[in-house]
Design a protein around this motif. Structure first.
Motif, PDB file in Angstrom:
ATOM      1  N   THR A  55     -13.203 -43.701  -9.819  1.00 31.49           N
ATOM      2  CA  THR A  55     -12.059 -43.496 -10.707  1.00 31.49           C
ATOM      3  C   THR A  55     -10.778 -43.984 -10.045  1.00 31.49           C
ATOM      4  O   THR A  55      -9.952 -44.653 -10.675  1.00 31.49           O
ATOM      5  CB  THR A  55     -11.944 -42.008 -11.098  1.00 31.49           C
ATOM      6  OG1 THR A  55     -13.154 -41.611 -11.755  1.00 31.49           O
ATOM      7  CG2 THR A  55     -10.752 -41.766 -12.005  1.00 31.49           C
ATOM      8  N   GLU A  83      -7.173 -50.806  -9.514  1.00 31.08           N
ATOM      9  CA  GLU A  83      -7.420 -52.142 -10.061  1.00 31.08           C
ATOM     10  C   GLU A  83      -6.516 -52.400 -11.267  1.00 31.08           C
ATOM     11  O   GLU A  83      -5.996 -53.509 -11.434  1.00 31.08           O
ATOM     12  CB  GLU A  83      -8.891 -52.300 -10.459  1.00 31.08           C
ATOM     13  CG  GLU A  83      -9.829 -52.440  -9.291  1.00 31.08           C
ATOM     14  CD  GLU A  83     -11.306 -52.431  -9.676  1.00 31.08           C
ATOM     15  OE1 GLU A  83     -12.115 -52.932  -8.874  1.00 31.08           O
ATOM     16  OE2 GLU A  83     -11.659 -51.896 -10.769  1.00 31.08           O
ATOM     17  N   GLY A  84      -6.308 -51.383 -12.101  1.00 32.12           N
ATOM     18  CA  GLY A  84      -5.410 -51.522 -13.250  1.00 32.12           C
ATOM     19  C   GLY A  84      -3.979 -51.785 -12.811  1.00 32.12           C
ATOM     20  O   GLY A  84      -3.296 -52.649 -13.375  1.00 32.12           O
ATOM     21  N   LEU A  85      -3.521 -51.067 -11.796  1.00 30.06           N
ATOM     22  CA  LEU A  85      -2.165 -51.294 -11.283  1.00 30.06           C
ATOM     23  C   LEU A  85      -2.023 -52.721 -10.744  1.00 30.06           C
ATOM     24  O   LEU A  85      -1.021 -53.389 -11.005  1.00 30.06           O
ATOM     25  CB  LEU A  85      -1.834 -50.297 -10.166  1.00 30.06           C
ATOM     26  CG  LEU A  85      -1.602 -48.845 -10.571  1.00 30.06           C
ATOM     27  CD1 LEU A  85      -1.354 -47.990  -9.330  1.00 30.06           C
ATOM     28  CD2 LEU A  85      -0.434 -48.730 -11.531  1.00 30.06           C
ATOM     29  N   GLU A 102     -10.787 -47.788 -10.115  1.00 33.28           N
ATOM     30  CA  GLU A 102     -10.441 -48.309 -11.445  1.00 33.28           C
ATOM     31  C   GLU A 102      -8.948 -48.202 -11.699  1.00 33.28           C
ATOM     32  O   GLU A 102      -8.330 -49.124 -12.243  1.00 33.28           O
ATOM     33  CB  GLU A 102     -11.215 -47.556 -12.526  1.00 33.28           C
ATOM     34  CG  GLU A 102     -12.680 -47.917 -12.593  1.00 33.28           C
ATOM     35  CD  GLU A 102     -13.435 -47.109 -13.640  1.00 33.28           C
ATOM     36  OE1 GLU A 102     -12.819 -46.725 -14.658  1.00 33.28           O
ATOM     37  OE2 GLU A 102     -14.634 -46.869 -13.429  1.00 33.28           O
ATOM     38  N   PHE A 103      -8.348 -47.082 -11.297  1.00 33.57           N
ATOM     39  CA  PHE A 103      -6.915 -46.891 -11.493  1.00 33.57           C
ATOM     40  C   PHE A 103      -6.124 -47.929 -10.700  1.00 33.57           C
ATOM     41  O   PHE A 103      -5.211 -48.575 -11.233  1.00 33.57           O
ATOM     42  CB  PHE A 103      -6.512 -45.469 -11.087  1.00 33.57           C
ATOM     43  CG  PHE A 103      -5.058 -45.200 -11.246  1.00 33.57           C
ATOM     44  CD1 PHE A 103      -4.497 -45.003 -12.502  1.00 33.57           C
ATOM     45  CD2 PHE A 103      -4.223 -45.141 -10.139  1.00 33.57           C
ATOM     46  CE1 PHE A 103      -3.146 -44.752 -12.656  1.00 33.57           C
ATOM     47  CE2 PHE A 103      -2.867 -44.906 -10.280  1.00 33.57           C
ATOM     48  CZ  PHE A 103      -2.321 -44.702 -11.544  1.00 33.57           C
ATOM     49  N   ARG A 128      -3.804 -55.332 -11.546  1.00 33.81           N
ATOM     50  CA  ARG A 128      -3.840 -56.313 -12.643  1.00 33.81           C
ATOM     51  C   ARG A 128      -2.451 -56.486 -13.242  1.00 33.81           C
ATOM     52  O   ARG A 128      -2.044 -57.595 -13.559  1.00 33.81           O
ATOM     53  CB  ARG A 128      -4.828 -55.883 -13.727  1.00 33.81           C
ATOM     54  CG  ARG A 128      -6.233 -56.408 -13.514  1.00 33.81           C
ATOM     55  CD  ARG A 128      -7.107 -56.218 -14.750  1.00 33.81           C
ATOM     56  NE  ARG A 128      -7.237 -54.839 -15.189  1.00 33.81           N
ATOM     57  CZ  ARG A 128      -8.100 -53.961 -14.682  1.00 33.81           C
ATOM     58  NH1 ARG A 128      -8.914 -54.314 -13.711  1.00 33.81           N
ATOM     59  NH2 ARG A 128      -8.150 -52.726 -15.146  1.00 33.81           N
ATOM     60  N   ARG A 129      -1.732 -55.383 -13.382  1.00 37.21           N
ATOM     61  CA  ARG A 129      -0.380 -55.443 -13.945  1.00 37.21           C
ATOM     62  C   ARG A 129       0.620 -56.043 -12.979  1.00 37.21           C
ATOM     63  O   ARG A 129       1.559 -56.718 -13.399  1.00 37.21           O
ATOM     64  CB  ARG A 129       0.083 -54.049 -14.372  1.00 37.21           C
ATOM     65  CG  ARG A 129      -0.501 -53.642 -15.705  1.00 37.21           C
ATOM     66  CD  ARG A 129       0.039 -52.308 -16.183  1.00 37.21           C
ATOM     67  NE  ARG A 129      -1.095 -51.511 -16.622  1.00 37.21           N
ATOM     68  CZ  ARG A 129      -1.665 -50.531 -15.939  1.00 37.21           C
ATOM     69  NH1 ARG A 129      -1.196 -50.167 -14.781  1.00 37.21           N
ATOM     70  NH2 ARG A 129      -2.703 -49.887 -16.412  1.00 37.21           N
TER      71      ARG A 129
END
Length: 138
Positions: free
Chosen positions: A21, A27-29, A24-25, A31-32
């Motif tokens: 988890t 990786e999202g940051l 994933e969090f 990506r942005r």
């Protein structure tokens, strides 16, 4: 004894899910904001904890480009190279970390990420350089 082992495995699975988890969090940051250094550092650490050494290495290589004067970044890069059995690159990254001021020699001598590298001749060469500075290791 059987119950203890199954509860340890269950706890391990819970920890793995929590770590997934967090990955994933992060990786999202990233990506942005691909240059978000703090998120990249955490992501690299999480990948390594999860055993995803190649992913961690890719993150550490990116960090080395973003933070070319950071001794900690190059130390972590050395660890990633060691975990992926790239010992020549481990030595280069570790020497760069030392040149930039990395000085936690006690940790260097026992860091589990460098365990395989410490068995290599290049590690002994680095130890000689450190000792040449009159710094005690171990």
């Amino acid at each position: 004894m059987q119950a203890k082992n199954s509860s340890e495995k269950k706890l391990n699975r819970i920890n793995q899910r929590e770590l997934d988890t967090k990955i994933e969090f992060m990786e999202g940051l990233v990506r942005r904001d691909p240059d978000y250094v703090d998120a990249l550092q955490l992501l690299g650490d999480h990948y390594t904890q999860r055993g995803r050494y190649t992913d961690g290495l890719q993150v550490d290589e990116r960090l080395a480009r973003l933070e070319p004067e950071s001794p900690l970044v190059f130390y972590n890069l050395a660890c990633s190279y060691s975990l992926t059995d790239q010992f020549d690159r481990t030595a280069l990254a570790l020497e760069k970390a030392l040149q930039l001021g990395y000085a936690d020699f006690k940790w260097l001598a026992r860091d589990p990420d460098l365990k395989k590298f410490r068995q290599q001749p290049a590690y002994r060469d680095i130890l000689k350089k450190i000792r040449g500075r009159n710094i005690k290791v171990r």
